[in-house]
Motif scaffolding. Structure first.
Motif, short mmCIF file in Angstrom:
data_model
loop_
_atom_site.label_atom_id
_atom_site.label_comp_id
_atom_site.label_asym_id
_atom_site.label_seq_id
_atom_site.Cartn_x
_atom_site.Cartn_y
_atom_site.Cartn_z
N VAL A 89 82.73 -18.90 31.01
CA VAL A 89 81.70 -17.87 31.24
C VAL A 89 81.46 -17.85 32.74
CG1 VAL A 89 79.41 -17.03 30.61
CG2 VAL A 89 80.70 -18.46 29.00
N SER A 91 80.18 -15.82 34.93
CA SER A 91 78.91 -15.35 35.49
C SER A 91 77.80 -16.40 35.41
CB SER A 91 78.46 -14.08 34.77
OG SER A 91 78.26 -14.32 33.39
N ASP A 129 84.38 -16.78 19.63
CA ASP A 129 84.50 -15.51 20.34
C ASP A 129 83.20 -14.72 20.30
OD1 ASP A 129 84.70 -14.98 17.64
OD2 ASP A 129 86.46 -13.68 17.80
N LEU A 134 80.87 -16.44 22.84
CA LEU A 134 81.26 -16.06 24.19
C LEU A 134 80.84 -14.63 24.50
CD1 LEU A 134 84.82 -17.67 24.25
CD2 LEU A 134 82.88 -18.33 25.70
N GLY A 135 80.95 -13.74 23.50
CA GLY A 135 80.54 -12.36 23.69
C GLY A 135 79.07 -12.23 23.99
N SER A 136 78.24 -13.06 23.34
CA SER A 136 76.79 -12.98 23.57
C SER A 136 76.40 -13.51 24.94
CB SER A 136 76.05 -13.76 22.48
OG SER A 136 76.32 -15.15 22.57
N GLN A 139 78.25 -12.76 27.68
CA GLN A 139 78.78 -11.84 28.68
C GLN A 139 77.72 -10.79 28.99
OE1 GLN A 139 81.65 -12.72 30.00
NE2 GLN A 139 81.96 -14.31 28.45
N LYS A 140 77.15 -10.88 30.18
CA LYS A 140 76.12 -9.92 30.58
C LYS A 140 76.35 -9.50 32.03
CE LYS A 140 72.50 -11.78 27.53
NZ LYS A 140 71.10 -12.24 27.44
N HIS A 147 72.66 -14.35 35.35
CA HIS A 147 74.09 -14.12 35.52
C HIS A 147 74.39 -13.66 36.95
CE1 HIS A 147 75.54 -14.27 31.28
NE2 HIS A 147 74.26 -14.08 31.04
#
Length: 412
Positions: A103, A105, A153, A156-158, A160-161, A186
């Motif tokens: 991740v 960010s 997955d 990981l998607g949650s 991503q901001k 982030h």
């Protein structure tokens, strides 16, 4: 465990270690004599069986679970970059080779074990590092939602901001008795390696910021240098602050832009001595002998340290800023039994003089102390193009003290 069964287990372990000790060792052996292995393994098994006999949480006492968590602790005790890959994570990586558990960010890499996701790595110069999060911390919740039963997955998607947005995490740190809740902001993740380049004064001083050593970085840098040189650049400030590193191949090519062809710039050394030597490319399209200053800070790691260290050793550039992070090691992924694997540090990187930044960093020629307020404004200046009007106003009248110090080192 009955005493007879324990004796049998110890006998089997002894046999295993006899086989291991008969294997040829590397030139530099560990400090303990071979015989020290037996009492150490006996002690491990005694503790293991005491835990199994007496601990109240029976559902956590399977041999695989206890041993895997013990191995996790062992790897974590060696250095920040070695880690044990649990069978759950190893299986995910095998099933999906494209899976990227990082991740960027937030500056963390997730792992997966029997009790769910955890922080396998905390990256230098990141939001996670600034919050002093520790590798091995269990990730329990994201923005109030539990992680149990959710696929990696999706987790990981949650995470991503967009830059500036926050993530509220609930973690169980190995250093704390109770879970902690923390909010991380982030950071922007550059889509290009070269995030800024321009002439900064009328005397022809060029400025170039490299955010990461990607495969495309040498081409991006060369194009930026060509453009600035064609408009009168006479000296260069190369900004590697906050750069976490990246490709070794890219590092060597970038050094080849500023150093003569076939110059030795990096070596790797393991327990047997020098493993490999890396030299700049055989050909150089354009000579670039102008004066240089390289900016580093405590977030400059790995390839950033090799670049600044090589240019410093070879008297090619003045290094300005803070002592760098201190990541100069090589890791290998080693498959193991039971569907597990190791990410193990097996060598260190060295600059032309033979020194390694591993654990000590690169010390600048011109140190510049940077307080938290200046550090925050430097971070804002790196993403000036995406700032809100309110954020931009905080940079009114401000000048970067590290850039100013670099300007004083460059001849005019």
């Amino acid at each position: 465990m009955p005493s007879s069964a324990r004796s049998l287990t110890l006998s089997l372990v002894r046999c295993l270690f006899i086989l291991l000790l008969a294997t040829p060792l590397l030139a530099q052996s560990p400090p303990d004599p071979d015989e020290a292995a037996y009492p150490a393994i006996e002690r491990f098994i005694e503790v293991l069986e005491q835990v199994r006999e007496r601990h109240i949480d029976v559902d956590k006492l399977g041999y695989d679970r206890l041993v895997n968590h013990a191995l996790e602790g062992m790897l974590a005790s060696l250095d920040p970059h070695s880690s044990f890959i649990h069978p759950e994570m190893a299986a995910m990586m095998k099933a999906n080779p494209e899976l990227d558990p990082a991740v960027p960010s937030l500056g963390m890499v997730l792992g997966w074990r029997d009790d769910g996701p955890y922080l396998a790595q905390v990256l230098p110069g990141s939001a996670a590092s600034a919050a002093s999060l520790l590798p091995g911390s269990a990730l329990l919740e994201i923005d109030g939602h539990g992680t149990v039963g959710r696929p990696l997955d999706e987790i990981l998607g949650s995470l991503q901001k967009a830059a500036g947005e926050t993530a509220k995490l609930k973690l169980k740190s190995p250093a704390e008795p109770k879970p902690i809740e923390i909010e991380l902001t982030h950071h922007a993740v550059p889509t290009r390696a070269v995030t800024d380049f321009h002439l900064i004064d009328e005397t022809g001083t060029g400025y170039l910021r490299l955010a990461e050593f990607t495969a495309a970085a040498p081409r991006e840098i060369e194009a930026a240098l060509d453009e600035m040189e064609d408009t009168g650049m006479q000296r260069l400030i190369l900004d590697l602050r906050g750069n976490p590193g990246g490709s070794l191949s890219a590092t060597v090519k970038i050094l080849g832009l500023f150093l003569p062809p076939e110059t030795e710039v990096v070596t790797t050394r393991g327990r047997e001595g020098v493993i490999d030597t890396f030299t700049t490319p055989e050909r150089q399209r354009r000579q670039r002998g102008y004066p240089m200053a390289v900016l580093i800070d405590r977030g400059s790691a790995s390839a950033s340290e090799l670049t600044s260290g090589a240019l410093q050793d070879l008297d090619r550039a003045e290094i300005v800023g803070e002592v760098s992070y201190g990541k100069g090691s090589v890791q290998n992924i080693i498959p193991m039994g039971g569907g597990t694997a190791l990410r193990l540090t097996i060598a260190t990187y060295h600059t032309p003089s033979g020194r390694t930044p591993h654990g000590v960093g690169i010390t600048p020629d011109v140190p510049v102390e940077t307080d938290d307020a200046a550090r925050e404004k430097i971070g804002l200046s790196f993403r000036r193009g995406s700032l809100t009007p309110q954020e931009l106003s905080r940079l009114d009248g401000w000048t970067d003290p590290v850039v100013q110090a670099a300007l004083k080192t460059l001849p005019h």
